[in-house]
Design a protein around this motif. Structure first.
Motif, PDB file in Angstrom:
ATOM      1  N   UNK A 144       0.829  -1.211   0.000  1.00 31.22           N
ATOM      2  CA  UNK A 144       0.000   0.000   0.000  1.00 31.22           C
ATOM      3  C   UNK A 144       0.864   1.263   0.000  1.00 31.22           C
ATOM      4  N   UNK A 145       1.969   1.232   0.757  1.00 31.45           N
ATOM      5  CA  UNK A 145       2.888   2.390   0.767  1.00 31.45           C
ATOM      6  C   UNK A 145       3.531   2.573  -0.599  1.00 31.45           C
ATOM      7  N   UNK A 146       3.900   1.448  -1.212  1.00 37.35           N
ATOM      8  CA  UNK A 146       4.519   1.497  -2.542  1.00 37.35           C
ATOM      9  C   UNK A 146       3.581   2.116  -3.570  1.00 37.35           C
ATOM     10  N   UNK A 147       2.310   1.765  -3.481  1.00 39.63           N
ATOM     11  CA  UNK A 147       1.320   2.315  -4.417  1.00 39.63           C
ATOM     12  C   UNK A 147       1.309   3.845  -4.332  1.00 39.63           C
ATOM     13  N   UNK A 148       1.360   4.365  -3.116  1.00 39.99           N
ATOM     14  CA  UNK A 148       1.325   5.822  -2.928  1.00 39.99           C
ATOM     15  C   UNK A 148       2.573   6.479  -3.535  1.00 39.99           C
ATOM     16  N   UNK A 149       3.737   5.866  -3.285  1.00 35.14           N
ATOM     17  CA  UNK A 149       4.992   6.428  -3.813  1.00 35.14           C
ATOM     18  C   UNK A 149       4.984   6.421  -5.344  1.00 35.14           C
ATOM     19  N   UNK A 150       4.642   5.278  -5.944  1.00 34.95           N
ATOM     20  CA  UNK A 150       4.679   5.168  -7.407  1.00 34.95           C
ATOM     21  C   UNK A 150       3.630   6.091  -8.028  1.00 34.95           C
ATOM     22  N   UNK A 151       2.471   6.194  -7.389  1.00 26.72           N
ATOM     23  CA  UNK A 151       1.425   7.082  -7.906  1.00 26.72           C
ATOM     24  C   UNK A 151       1.918   8.531  -7.930  1.00 26.72           C
ATOM     25  N   UNK A 152       2.628   8.931  -6.885  1.00 24.28           N
ATOM     26  CA  UNK A 152       3.148  10.304  -6.841  1.00 24.28           C
ATOM     27  C   UNK A 152       4.155  10.530  -7.976  1.00 24.28           C
ATOM     28  N   UNK A 153       5.030   9.546  -8.169  1.00 25.76           N
ATOM     29  CA  UNK A 153       6.025   9.634  -9.244  1.00 25.76           C
ATOM     30  C   UNK A 153       5.326   9.777 -10.599  1.00 25.76           C
ATOM     31  N   UNK A 154       4.286   8.986 -10.821  1.00 21.02           N
ATOM     32  CA  UNK A 154       3.589   9.029 -12.112  1.00 21.02           C
ATOM     33  C   UNK A 154       2.784  10.324 -12.274  1.00 21.02           C
ATOM     34  N   UNK A 155       2.253  10.843 -11.185  1.00 18.72           N
ATOM     35  CA  UNK A 155       1.567  12.150 -11.255  1.00 18.72           C
ATOM     36  C   UNK A 155       2.571  13.241 -11.650  1.00 18.72           C
ATOM     37  N   UNK A 156       3.760  13.200 -11.063  1.00 19.64           N
ATOM     38  CA  UNK A 156       4.811  14.169 -11.426  1.00 19.64           C
ATOM     39  C   UNK A 156       5.187  14.032 -12.903  1.00 19.64           C
ATOM     40  N   UNK A 157       5.267  12.790 -13.351  1.00 17.81           N
ATOM     41  CA  UNK A 157       5.601  12.536 -14.758  1.00 17.81           C
ATOM     42  C   UNK A 157       4.504  13.120 -15.661  1.00 17.81           C
ATOM     43  N   UNK A 158       3.261  12.906 -15.274  1.00 23.26           N
ATOM     44  CA  UNK A 158       2.140  13.426 -16.066  1.00 23.26           C
ATOM     45  C   UNK A 158       2.213  14.953 -16.138  1.00 23.26           C
ATOM     46  N   UNK A 159       2.574  15.579 -15.026  1.00 29.72           N
ATOM     47  CA  UNK A 159       2.683  17.041 -15.010  1.00 29.72           C
ATOM     48  C   UNK A 159       3.797  17.510 -15.945  1.00 29.72           C
ATOM     49  N   UNK A 160       4.920  16.790 -15.922  1.00 30.14           N
ATOM     50  CA  UNK A 160       6.034  17.140 -16.818  1.00 30.14           C
ATOM     51  C   UNK A 160       5.610  17.024 -18.282  1.00 30.14           C
ATOM     52  N   UNK A 161       4.901  15.956 -18.597  1.00 32.96           N
ATOM     53  CA  UNK A 161       4.474  15.744 -19.991  1.00 32.96           C
ATOM     54  C   UNK A 161       3.499  16.852 -20.412  1.00 32.96           C
ATOM     55  N   UNK A 162       2.598  17.247 -19.506  1.00 31.33           N
ATOM     56  CA  UNK A 162       1.665  18.339 -19.813  1.00 31.33           C
ATOM     57  C   UNK A 162       2.407  19.641 -20.078  1.00 31.33           C
ATOM     58  N   UNK A 163       3.395  19.924 -19.242  1.00 28.07           N
ATOM     59  CA  UNK A 163       4.198  21.139 -19.455  1.00 28.07           C
ATOM     60  C   UNK A 163       4.896  21.080 -20.814  1.00 28.07           C
ATOM     61  N   UNK A 164       5.445  19.910 -21.133  1.00 28.50           N
ATOM     62  CA  UNK A 164       6.109  19.752 -22.434  1.00 28.50           C
ATOM     63  C   UNK A 164       5.112  19.994 -23.561  1.00 28.50           C
ATOM     64  N   UNK A 165       3.887  19.484 -23.400  1.00 24.98           N
ATOM     65  CA  UNK A 165       2.852  19.657 -24.425  1.00 24.98           C
ATOM     66  C   UNK A 165       2.530  21.144 -24.605  1.00 24.98           C
ATOM     67  N   UNK A 166       2.408  21.854 -23.476  1.00 20.86           N
ATOM     68  CA  UNK A 166       2.092  23.284 -23.568  1.00 20.86           C
ATOM     69  C   UNK A 166       3.220  24.055 -24.256  1.00 20.86           C
ATOM     70  N   UNK A 167       4.442  23.744 -23.887  1.00 23.10           N
ATOM     71  CA  UNK A 167       5.579  24.445 -24.493  1.00 23.10           C
ATOM     72  C   UNK A 167       5.699  24.123 -25.978  1.00 23.10           C
ATOM     73  N   UNK A 168       5.387  22.875 -26.315  1.00 22.08           N
ATOM     74  CA  UNK A 168       5.456  22.491 -27.719  1.00 22.08           C
ATOM     75  C   UNK A 168       4.359  23.201 -28.520  1.00 22.08           C
ATOM     76  N   UNK A 169       3.167  23.326 -27.934  1.00 26.81           N
ATOM     77  CA  UNK A 169       2.073  24.035 -28.618  1.00 26.81           C
ATOM     78  C   UNK A 169       2.443  25.489 -28.850  1.00 26.81           C
ATOM     79  N   UNK A 170       3.204  26.059 -27.911  1.00 28.63           N
ATOM     80  CA  UNK A 170       3.567  27.474 -28.007  1.00 28.63           C
ATOM     81  C   UNK A 170       4.730  27.725 -28.964  1.00 28.63           C
ATOM     82  N   UNK A 171       5.432  26.663 -29.357  1.00 30.39           N
ATOM     83  CA  UNK A 171       6.613  26.837 -30.221  1.00 30.39           C
ATOM     84  C   UNK A 171       6.182  27.229 -31.633  1.00 30.39           C
ATOM     85  N   UNK A 172       6.789  28.191 -32.180  1.00 31.33           N
ATOM     86  CA  UNK A 172       6.536  28.549 -33.572  1.00 31.33           C
ATOM     87  C   UNK A 172       7.686  29.396 -34.102  1.00 31.33           C
TER      88      UNK A 172
END
Ligand code: ZN
Length: 760
Positions: free
Chosen positions: A732-760
């Motif tokens: 159960x503790x492991x689930x919480x740790x890995x979930x946090x890591x994946x949430x951080x990863x999702x946030x990074x990917x979203x930021x990358x998506x926003x920056x890529x959309x803004x590139x021109x």
């Protein structure tokens, strides 16, 4: 097949059994991460690149590098490092040798005797020279057969046969009422990393461990033995490390830091990865009299090997005397590093490596992979001379000390930890090579990329692309209709996760660098692994004898490196990654459910009297004990994180489509550099500084070697291994740790998506 139809088969992989032919469209499709214009130029350079590697050169390199034994600390190991460095320099790479000083035990005394329970017998522990195999007679330079990092010991005790010596074998022994406490165990090779066998034996109280090569696995049961055929003869022995690498690889005395001259070193007695009991590997010639002297219960069916005897488990009456003593010396190792500096992003590094040290002559392992790396370096040197400049920096590495414990790569990746965390784009590893199918394992953010590369490489036997051949091979071997359907319809073939057993480990699992491991195999059997017969004679008679798969490996490795080094936008992709996470989540939930179901059913059978009723009093089995049914785990945090990942992957995909419009002009925008920084950081984000429970060296939260498998990967290890080991709170503790890591990863990917959309 010519190149155009090849590309057509690549492009239509999505509906991949569609007829070939619309190659015009295919040719116009830009490479992932490239604008139409830069893609066109890249394709032309890649064509030139792939035309360079030559089978004749690969053969000549192998003949040279495998001419003498070249294990850590041997004269020829150093000569080979210097020779590789000289070639890299000659090819035009900016090259240096980096030295580390590592603990490397070599045998001083070895002995195995049958002292009771059968005719007295002393094991030979020697692989004979064969007249027709010229390097097999280099005995003065050969390392005797042994398991490196076995603790010294001198023990005499009754023998017990433990099959592969993995945890489930000990469960079976328990049911049979057999204990290995104060015994010497004999295990056969395979079904785990060899270091697991003495580890599990010691956990069960054994005093010593023998590991032998049963002919069932890689001897006469499989085919003709060397020199008539490629398989292991009765005197062939598999050397190898038994350090507890799932705890940490590399120099046992310097965990987490580079083994430089002045590094702080542990006392030998404090090195956690040295075995707890003495271990020695033996041939089946030496194992036969020992196994023949065992009585006690007949071994369960799945435990019986290929020797012409009835396999008994013991204990005894065979009593064995085992003696192991090593010289515990510090030895130098030599990593060769060659560099081509990037013209646009010199601080972004694409790294490619293979080890150069062997247990003996090592033609297959590691030279068949090493020679491809050399040819890649030569090919890049040629292109630089004809005007090509990579955007990013390319590093070519020949690691030393892989065999004893991934020493060279680990010490290098520990020494350069901060730089690698800042600069490394990806690491591409190979180790051996042979005929057959292109094997790719690695980071799932590079799954699509690796599929794209596989589509470019021609399989030398079928003239299909390696991708196509793999797909058809997958269909042939699929276990279920759904699996076949997926292979036919999914646009990419899935790649397995990396466990351990080669030099990617420190890059991926300690430093958090996205990694791939590549190599061809599947058509050559053999039983010369880690023996004196893994040499030029064997390789040129029984493996990739014309070196066309060596050329294909060089084409694969160099294409991957070039495409990463030149891309406008790094070809990381998150749709396959998010999809893979969903499959892991499902596996974990199924596993947790299955453990509940199995325990519930077994408890019921105990209550019904099933075990009592079916017990044969002449071959009694101990009934299992009633066990508490596992609690439900809370997977919700992981489910939410997996959904968040899927959403951000879709966002990124949309941004990428947008950037690719109008010939991909947006990809040339300066602001794409910021997106690349995020992409480079994406694998780092999957690590935590605390690392895995009980093994903090392993920082990656998705991929690790199993604590009780060693080679095989355990994905989401903090959760999966906790479930397997029935540690529900930790799960159960492991689930919480890995979930946090994946949430951080999702946030990074979203930021990358926003920056890529803004590139021109
Ligand atoms: Zn190797």
């Amino acid at each position: 097949m010519n190149r155009k139809t090849l590309i057509a088969s690549i492009f239509f992989a999505g509906a991949s059994l569609a007829p070939l032919g619309s190659h015009v469209v295919a040719d116009e499709q830009p490479l992932a991460g490239y604008s139409a214009e830069s893609s066109h130029a890249e394709r032309q350079w890649e064509e030139k690149l792939r035309a360079i590697p030559s089978p004749e050169k690969l053969r000549a390199y192998m003949e040279h590098l495998s001419a003498r034994p070249h294990h850590v600390g041997s004269p020829y190991d150093k000569e080979n490092a210097e020779w590789i460095a000289a070639r890299f320099k000659e090819f035009g790479l900016d090259t240096h040798i980096e030295q580390f000083d590592v603990l490397f035990p070599t045998p001083k005394e070895r002995g195995v005797e049958l002292v009771e329970g059968g005719p007295r017998f002393a094991a030979k522990l020697q692989e004979p020279a064969l007249p027709l195999d010229p390097t097999s007679g280099q005995q003065s330079e050969q390392l005797p057969s042994y398991n490196a990092y076995s603790i010294d010991g001198d023990v005499t005790a009754p023998l017990v046969y433990v099959n592969y010596g993995i945890p489930e074998d000990y469960e079976q022994l328990e049911r049979m009422g057999i204990s290995v406490k104060d015994k010497i165990v004999i295990a056969r090779y395979y079904h785990s990393w060899r270091g697991i066998k003495p580890k599990v034996a010691a956990e069960h109280g054994a005093l010593g461990c023998l590991i032998y090569s049963d002919p069932h696995e890689d001897g006469f049961y499989q085919g003709d033995v060397f020199p008539k055929g490629p398989y292991r003869s009765s005197d062939g022995v598999q050397r190898g490390s038994v350090a507890d690498m799932p705890v940490y690889p590399g120099d046992p005395l310097t965990p987490g830091v580079g083994a430089t001259k002045d590094a702080k070193r542990l006392d030998l007695k404090d090195a956690a990865t040295i075995t707890k009991i003495p271990v020695l590997p033996i041939s089946y010639g030496d194992a036969q009299p020992l196994l023949a002297a065992l009585t006690g219960p007949v071994a369960p069916e799945g435990w019986r090997g290929g020797l012409g005897l009835t396999y008994h488990v013991g204990p005894g009456p065979a009593k064995v005397h085992l003696k192991v003593k090593s010289n515990w010396d510090i030895k130098p190792i030599y990593d060769v590093i060659g560099k081509i500096t990037g013209a646009v992003y010199p601080d972004e590094w694409v790294i490619r490596g293979n080890h150069h040290d062997a247990w003996v002559n090592g033609a297959e392992d590691p030279t068949a992979g090493m020679v491809a790396v050399l040819e890649e370096a030569r090919a890049f040197g040629e292109l630089v001379k004809s005007g090509w400049k990579p955007k990013r920096t390319i590093l070519y590495a020949a690691w030393d000390g892989e065999e004893p414990g991934l020493l060279g790569s680990t010490e290098w990746a520990e020494t350069h930890y901060d730089e690698l965390r800042a600069h490394a784009v990806a690491y591409i590893n190979s180790d051996t090579n042979g005929r057959g199918y292109l094997g790719v394992e690695g980071s799932h953010t590079l799954e699509k990329f690796s599929n794209d590369v596989a589509r470019e490489i021609l399989d030398p036997e079928t003239m299909l692309s390696t991708w196509k051949r793999n797909q058809l091979h997958g269909i042939a071997n699929a276990k279920a209709p759904e699996q076949r359907q997926e292979i036919r319809q999914r646009s990419d073939l899935r790649i397995p996760a990396l466990g351990s057993g080669s030099d990617y480990t420190a890059f991926l699992q300690h430093d958090g660098v996205a990694s791939l491991n590549i190599g061809f195999d599947g058509e050559d059997g053999g039983g010369i692994y880690h023996s004196i017969y893994d040499d030029f004679y064997w390789f040129t008679h029984f493996s990739d004898t014309d070196f066309v798969y060596g050329r294909a490996l060089a084409q694969t490795g160099s294409t991957a490196v070039m495409r990463l080094a030149d891309a406008d936008l790094l070809p990381f992709e998150f749709g396959n990654f998010a999809d893979t996470i969903q499959t892991y989540l499902k596996e974990l939930k199924d596993l947790s459910q299955k453990m509940q179901d199995d325990i519930r059913e077994r408890n019921r059978e105990i209550e019904e009297g099933v075990f009592k009723a079916t017990n044969d009093p002449k071959r009694p089995l101990v009934p299992p004990a009633v066990e508490a049914v596992p609690p439900h785990l809370n997977f919700a945090p992981l489910e939410n994180a997996a959904d968040a990942l899927a959403r951000s992957a879709a966002e990124y995909h949309k941004a990428l489509d947008h950037a690719n419009a109008d010939g991909g002009a947006a990809l040339a925008a300066a602001s794409v550099a910021e997106v690349n920084h995020l992409l480079i950081a994406s694998e780092r984000r999957l690590t935590t500084s605390e690392g895995l429970p009980n093994r903090p060296w392993f920082k990656h939260q998705l991929y690790a070697p199993g604590y009780y498998t060693g080679y095989a990967a355990k994905t989401v290890p903090a959760v999966r291994e906790a479930i397997e080991q029935k540690q529900w709170k930790q799960a159960d503790e492991g689930i919480v740790v890995v979930a946090r890591v994946l949430q951080d990863e999702a946030a990074l990917i979203s930021t990358a998506a926003q920056k890529l959309s803004a590139a021109h």
